[in-house]
Design a protein around this motif. Structure first.
Motif, PDB file in Angstrom:
ATOM      1  N   SER A   1      57.311  65.965  30.736  1.00 42.75           N
ATOM      2  CA  SER A   1      56.405  65.245  30.516  1.00 42.75           C
ATOM      3  C   SER A   1      56.152  65.639  28.856  1.00 42.75           C
ATOM      4  O   SER A   1      54.051  65.508  28.651  1.00 42.75           O
ATOM      5  CB  SER A   1      55.151  65.727  31.088  1.00 42.75           C
ATOM      6  N   THR A   2      57.005  66.121  27.772  1.00 43.11           N
ATOM      7  CA  THR A   2      56.754  66.567  26.831  1.00 43.11           C
ATOM      8  C   THR A   2      56.227  64.915  25.779  1.00 43.11           C
ATOM      9  O   THR A   2      56.089  65.050  24.433  1.00 43.11           O
ATOM     10  CB  THR A   2      57.170  67.568  25.915  1.00 43.11           C
ATOM     11  N   ALA A   3      57.058  63.930  26.551  1.00 44.94           N
ATOM     12  CA  ALA A   3      56.947  62.255  25.400  1.00 44.94           C
ATOM     13  C   ALA A   3      57.228  61.607  26.288  1.00 44.94           C
ATOM     14  O   ALA A   3      57.450  62.105  27.564  1.00 44.94           O
ATOM     15  CB  ALA A   3      58.253  62.424  24.494  1.00 44.94           C
TER      16      ALA A   3
ATOM     17  N   ALA B   1      52.554  59.467  29.204  1.00 40.61           N
ATOM     18  CA  ALA B   1      52.071  58.900  29.386  1.00 40.61           C
ATOM     19  C   ALA B   1      51.356  59.034  30.845  1.00 40.61           C
ATOM     20  O   ALA B   1      50.224  58.825  31.151  1.00 40.61           O
ATOM     21  CB  ALA B   1      52.674  57.562  29.506  1.00 40.61           C
ATOM     22  N   ILE B   2      52.263  59.402  31.976  1.00 36.77           N
ATOM     23  CA  ILE B   2      51.563  59.849  32.757  1.00 36.77           C
ATOM     24  C   ILE B   2      50.927  60.473  33.315  1.00 36.77           C
ATOM     25  O   ILE B   2      49.555  60.426  33.139  1.00 36.77           O
ATOM     26  CB  ILE B   2      52.821  59.611  33.883  1.00 36.77           C
ATOM     27  N   ALA B   3      51.494  61.694  32.152  1.00 34.61           N
ATOM     28  CA  ALA B   3      49.771  63.061  32.625  1.00 34.61           C
ATOM     29  C   ALA B   3      49.604  62.778  31.465  1.00 34.61           C
ATOM     30  O   ALA B   3      48.087  63.192  32.253  1.00 34.61           O
ATOM     31  CB  ALA B   3      50.816  64.489  31.300  1.00 34.61           C
ATOM     32  N   GLU B   4      48.937  62.373  30.553  1.00 34.14           N
ATOM     33  CA  GLU B   4      47.838  61.589  29.974  1.00 34.14           C
ATOM     34  C   GLU B   4      47.223  60.772  31.185  1.00 34.14           C
ATOM     35  O   GLU B   4      45.357  60.619  30.930  1.00 34.14           O
ATOM     36  CB  GLU B   4      48.114  60.600  28.491  1.00 34.14           C
ATOM     37  N   GLY B   5      48.148  59.474  31.786  1.00 38.53           N
ATOM     38  CA  GLY B   5      46.951  59.122  31.983  1.00 38.53           C
ATOM     39  C   GLY B   5      45.824  59.607  33.736  1.00 38.53           C
ATOM     40  O   GLY B   5      44.890  59.404  33.627  1.00 38.53           O
ATOM     41  N   LEU B   6      47.059  60.090  34.097  1.00 42.06           N
ATOM     42  CA  LEU B   6      45.974  61.317  35.770  1.00 42.06           C
ATOM     43  C   LEU B   6      45.020  61.881  34.482  1.00 42.06           C
ATOM     44  O   LEU B   6      43.914  62.277  35.494  1.00 42.06           O
ATOM     45  CB  LEU B   6      47.501  62.313  35.646  1.00 42.06           C
TER      46      LEU B   6
ATOM     47  N   ASN C   1      43.668  67.664  36.916  1.00 43.23           N
ATOM     48  CA  ASN C   1      43.841  68.926  35.995  1.00 43.23           C
ATOM     49  C   ASN C   1      45.218  68.846  35.362  1.00 43.23           C
ATOM     50  O   ASN C   1      46.334  68.876  37.224  1.00 43.23           O
ATOM     51  CB  ASN C   1      44.076  70.339  36.873  1.00 43.23           C
ATOM     52  N   VAL C   2      45.749  69.210  34.811  1.00 43.57           N
ATOM     53  CA  VAL C   2      47.619  68.358  34.303  1.00 43.57           C
ATOM     54  C   VAL C   2      48.430  69.791  33.468  1.00 43.57           C
ATOM     55  O   VAL C   2      48.316  70.181  33.331  1.00 43.57           O
ATOM     56  CB  VAL C   2      47.310  66.885  33.449  1.00 43.57           C
ATOM     57  N   VAL C   3      49.669  69.612  34.363  1.00 46.67           N
ATOM     58  CA  VAL C   3      50.321  71.077  33.934  1.00 46.67           C
ATOM     59  C   VAL C   3      51.516  69.808  33.181  1.00 46.67           C
ATOM     60  O   VAL C   3      52.312  69.110  33.941  1.00 46.67           O
ATOM     61  CB  VAL C   3      50.660  71.537  35.387  1.00 46.67           C
ATOM     62  N   ILE C   4      51.573  70.554  31.897  1.00 42.01           N
ATOM     63  CA  ILE C   4      52.611  69.559  31.326  1.00 42.01           C
ATOM     64  C   ILE C   4      54.147  70.806  31.012  1.00 42.01           C
ATOM     65  O   ILE C   4      53.625  71.703  30.882  1.00 42.01           O
ATOM     66  CB  ILE C   4      52.160  69.312  29.787  1.00 42.01           C
ATOM     67  N   THR C   5      55.092  69.672  31.477  1.00 41.25           N
ATOM     68  CA  THR C   5      56.330  70.761  31.130  1.00 41.25           C
ATOM     69  C   THR C   5      57.745  70.191  30.377  1.00 41.25           C
ATOM     70  O   THR C   5      57.225  68.828  29.981  1.00 41.25           O
ATOM     71  CB  THR C   5      57.020  71.377  32.990  1.00 41.25           C
ATOM     72  N   GLY C   6      58.276  70.995  30.100  1.00 44.48           N
ATOM     73  CA  GLY C   6      59.316  71.066  28.707  1.00 44.48           C
ATOM     74  C   GLY C   6      59.749  71.947  28.777  1.00 44.48           C
ATOM     75  O   GLY C   6      59.606  72.980  28.977  1.00 44.48           O
ATOM     76  N   ARG C   7      60.655  72.124  28.136  1.00 44.33           N
ATOM     77  CA  ARG C   7      61.646  72.626  27.814  1.00 44.33           C
ATOM     78  C   ARG C   7      61.747  74.132  26.998  1.00 44.33           C
ATOM     79  O   ARG C   7      61.671  75.168  26.959  1.00 44.33           O
ATOM     80  CB  ARG C   7      63.627  72.206  27.857  1.00 44.33           C
ATOM     81  N   THR C   8      60.754  73.475  25.876  1.00 42.06           N
ATOM     82  CA  THR C   8      60.558  74.396  24.901  1.00 42.06           C
ATOM     83  C   THR C   8      59.048  74.294  24.578  1.00 42.06           C
ATOM     84  O   THR C   8      58.093  73.400  25.262  1.00 42.06           O
ATOM     85  CB  THR C   8      61.261  74.311  23.766  1.00 42.06           C
TER      86      THR C   8
ATOM     87  N   GLN D   1      57.178  74.671  21.884  1.00 40.89           N
ATOM     88  CA  GLN D   1      56.595  73.837  20.632  1.00 40.89           C
ATOM     89  C   GLN D   1      56.428  72.558  21.596  1.00 40.89           C
ATOM     90  O   GLN D   1      55.520  72.124  21.295  1.00 40.89           O
ATOM     91  CB  GLN D   1      57.402  74.652  19.743  1.00 40.89           C
ATOM     92  N   ARG D   2      57.333  72.328  21.862  1.00 43.12           N
ATOM     93  CA  ARG D   2      57.464  70.611  22.743  1.00 43.12           C
ATOM     94  C   ARG D   2      55.826  70.538  23.777  1.00 43.12           C
ATOM     95  O   ARG D   2      55.148  70.063  24.061  1.00 43.12           O
ATOM     96  CB  ARG D   2      58.468  70.180  23.408  1.00 43.12           C
ATOM     97  N   VAL D   3      56.113  71.829  24.579  1.00 47.99           N
ATOM     98  CA  VAL D   3      54.850  71.620  25.555  1.00 47.99           C
ATOM     99  C   VAL D   3      53.355  71.879  24.983  1.00 47.99           C
ATOM    100  O   VAL D   3      52.442  70.895  24.651  1.00 47.99           O
ATOM    101  CB  VAL D   3      54.721  72.987  26.593  1.00 47.99           C
ATOM    102  N   ASP D   4      52.952  73.043  23.899  1.00 43.76           N
ATOM    103  CA  ASP D   4      51.939  72.334  22.668  1.00 43.76           C
ATOM    104  C   ASP D   4      52.120  71.776  22.391  1.00 43.76           C
ATOM    105  O   ASP D   4      50.695  71.261  22.117  1.00 43.76           O
ATOM    106  CB  ASP D   4      52.153  73.575  22.300  1.00 43.76           C
ATOM    107  N   GLU D   5      52.726  70.836  22.059  1.00 41.71           N
ATOM    108  CA  GLU D   5      52.607  69.655  20.894  1.00 41.71           C
ATOM    109  C   GLU D   5      52.076  68.662  22.115  1.00 41.71           C
ATOM    110  O   GLU D   5      50.841  67.447  21.869  1.00 41.71           O
ATOM    111  CB  GLU D   5      53.781  69.532  20.607  1.00 41.71           C
ATOM    112  N   ALA D   6      52.608  68.875  23.105  1.00 48.42           N
ATOM    113  CA  ALA D   6      52.033  67.556  24.127  1.00 48.42           C
ATOM    114  C   ALA D   6      50.794  67.781  24.147  1.00 48.42           C
ATOM    115  O   ALA D   6      49.798  67.086  24.452  1.00 48.42           O
ATOM    116  CB  ALA D   6      52.969  67.287  25.106  1.00 48.42           C
TER     117      ALA D   6
END
Length: 264
Positions: A15-17, A22-27, A33-40, A42-47
């Motif tokens: 969900s970093t891009a 878009a789903i994370a933002e919509g929810l 309360n949303v949990v973003i996941t990504g491989r790095t 940095q990408r998670v923090d940016e999202a």
């Protein structure tokens, strides 16, 4: 219709891009309360930073992990042991000649696109069943029923998600846990745009030209005759995650612009 997800906890994989973001933002905008996941990280923090600007009052966390591995899924479930909403979105794609796709690539696509969803659904569905409420979504694709000749290995994974989604819905029969698959068509996600950008640069034409031609040449049955936006796909996901969608389960919900030319 007013969708209120206040008090609900949601995990969106990959969900970093793109569609996942878009789903994370919509929810988040709907109050979850949303949990973003990504491989790095940095990408998670940016999202997370981007979503906080769009939904300042939302609770947002992040987990950096490679969900294409059992270890990565374990990292997520250990940091986030329970959830009310699980959106299995993480996935990889890429056109490649069938005769050039080796065993390792087939396995990689299966591990990332399918096994991540299997492992996480197996974990989180147990808690949802015990609490008698939950929403599980599998982001499949129109390619799961309209297998592209240039991405047979990808289409296979998206077909598998349709089977798992329908089967898990039956496993959870009689509960207030719904399980559905969402089928986007070609979407203006980061990955697709990067692919089309490379094609445009190679041919010396504009991005707009290559996008239009891509739809006409590769998905001529499209009724909308354009790429969908991530937000258009996210709108379906947010609805399916809502209390209002309580009678929608075991379904394959299309957001593919009418590409699949069948009634069912």
């Amino acid at each position: 219709m007013h969708i209120d997800l206040n008090g609900k906890h949601a995990i969106i994989t990959g969900s970093t891009a793109g569609i996942g973001f878009a789903i994370a933002e919509g929810l988040a905008k709907a109050g979850a309360n949303v949990v973003i996941t990504g491989r790095t990280q940095q990408r998670v923090d940016e999202a997370i930073a981007k979503i906080k600007k769009a939904a300042p009052d939302a609770g947002i966390e992040g987990v950096a992990a490679d969900l294409g591995t059992a270890e990565g899924c374990k990292t997520l479930t250990e940091q986030q042991p329970d959830t009310d909403i699980l959106v299995n979105n993480v996935g990889i794609f890429g056109p490649e000649d069938f005769f050039e796709v080796d065993d390792d690539t087939w396995q990689q696509f299966f591990d990332v696109n399918v096994m991540s969803a299997v492992r996480l659904s197996r974990h989180y569905a147990k808690g949802m069943k015990e609490r008698d409420w939950g929403r599980i979504q599998f982001i499949s694709s129109e390619s799961g029923i309209n297998i592209p000749s240039e991405m047979v290995h990808y289409g296979m994974t998206k077909s598998a998600l349709l089977s798992i989604s329908r089967g898990l819905a039956k496993v959870l029969s009689g509960t207030q846990v719904t399980v559905n698959a969402i089928l986007p068509g070609p979407t203006r996600s980061e990955g697709v745009l990067n692919m089309l950008k490379d094609m445009a640069e190679e041919e010396g034409v504009s991005q707009e030209t290559i996008e239009s031609r891509f739809v006409q040449e590769n998905r001529p049955s499209s009724i909308i005759q354009r790429l969908a936006t991530p937000e258009e796909v996210a709108n379906m996901s947010v609805y399916v995650a809502s209390p209002q969608a309580s009678a929608t389960t075991g379904a394959a919900l299309r957001v593919e612009g009418g590409i699949v030319d069948t009634l069912t």
